[in-house]
Design an enzyme around this catalytic site. Structure first.
Site, mmCIF file in Angstrom:
data_model
loop_
_atom_site.group_PDB
_atom_site.id
_atom_site.type_symbol
_atom_site.label_atom_id
_atom_site.label_comp_id
_atom_site.label_asym_id
_atom_site.label_seq_id
_atom_site.Cartn_x
_atom_site.Cartn_y
_atom_site.Cartn_z
ATOM 1 C CB SER A 146 -72.726 -23.829 44.935
ATOM 2 O OG SER A 146 -73.282 -22.739 45.633
ATOM 3 C CE1 TYR A 157 -74.120 -27.027 49.361
ATOM 4 C CE2 TYR A 157 -73.522 -24.725 49.006
ATOM 5 C CZ TYR A 157 -74.170 -25.872 48.598
ATOM 6 O OH TYR A 157 -74.878 -25.867 47.419
#
Length: 253
Positions: A146, A157
């Site tokens: 990501s 995350y």
């Protein structure tokens, strides 16, 4: 490994995790359209089987394996089932990923599950598949990270995606000369269930699916998609203070 390499029935056999929705489902459709044999993996049994039937009603070229990639027994079982059906695995795409959802990660009852799914599972699936690839002298690992793994915006995350990129880049160098390649696909904001609450304009998951399929034909160290995020990532490294202000304005809720 190149796009000319052949696997099962003249096609490469691709294990794709997180395949039941979003980027994974779009990738399954794109890879199937390009002729690859697929092992679709996800927890959502009904959606997974429906997608597999849609792509290959015969069940010979596309198989669905409901599994939780954070569970060691499920990981071993899915690799065993894939090998039993196709005889080999040419490509592993570690696409499954979760976040803590809305709110702050420290308020989530099991924030560590993000690390188990996003980082531990790709490492362990790679460990299960890699020996046969190295012995054969060919194979490809593709890890879906990501832009949040390039510019930190969410503690746990981002930690999982920074870690996945670090694992990928280190493994890539460990495997130089073996015939096994390692690539990273780093999406920015893309329309999926995980980004449903965001009001930012964003493309659909098909853009990432095409990048994932392209990287099988032309392996690269890392592809960031959409491409504009390469500039934003560079901005985050060079001007972190400006990035702080942008995050506070557009991403903090």
């Amino acid at each position: 490994m190149s796009g000319k390499q052949q696997g099962y029935g003249g096609r490469r056999v691709v294990v794709l995790t997180g395949a039941s929705s979003g980027i994974g489902a779009a990738a399954a459709q794109e890879l199937s359209a390009r002729g690859h044999a697929l092992v679709l993996v996800a927890r959502r049994r009904e959606q997974l089987h429906q997608l597999a039937r849609q792509l290959d009603p015969s069940g010979t070229r596309v198989m669905a394996i409901p599994a939780d990639v954070s569970d060691p027994a499920d990981r071993a079982a899915l690799i065993g089932a894939a090998l039993a059906h196709f005889g080999r695995i040419d490509v592993l795409i570690n696409n499954a990923g979760i976040s803590t959802g809305g709110g702050k990660w420290w308020e989530h009852e099991d924030a560590a599950q993000v690390l188990r799914v996003n980082l531990e599972a790709p490492i362990e699936l790679t460990r299960l598949i890699l020996p046969q690839m190295v012995q054969r002298g060919s194979g490809q690992i593709v890890n879906v990270a990501s832009v949040a793994g390039q510019v930190g915006v969410q503690g746990v995350y981002s930690a999982s995606k920074f870690g996945l990129r670090g694992f990928s880049f280190g493994l890539r160098r460990e495997l130089l000369g073996t015939g096994v390649t390692v690539s990273v696909v780093s999406p920015g904001f893309v329309r999926t269930e995980m980004t449903a609450r965001s009001g930012l304009p964003m493309p659909g998951p098909e853009a990432v699916a095409r990048a994932m399929a392209d990287i099988l034909e032309r392996p690269r160290r890392e592809v960031t998609v959409p491409g504009v995020y390469r500039l934003l990532s560079a901005l985050g490294r060079v001007f972190p203070g400006l990035t702080d202000r942008l995050v506070r304005r557009y991403l903090s809720r």
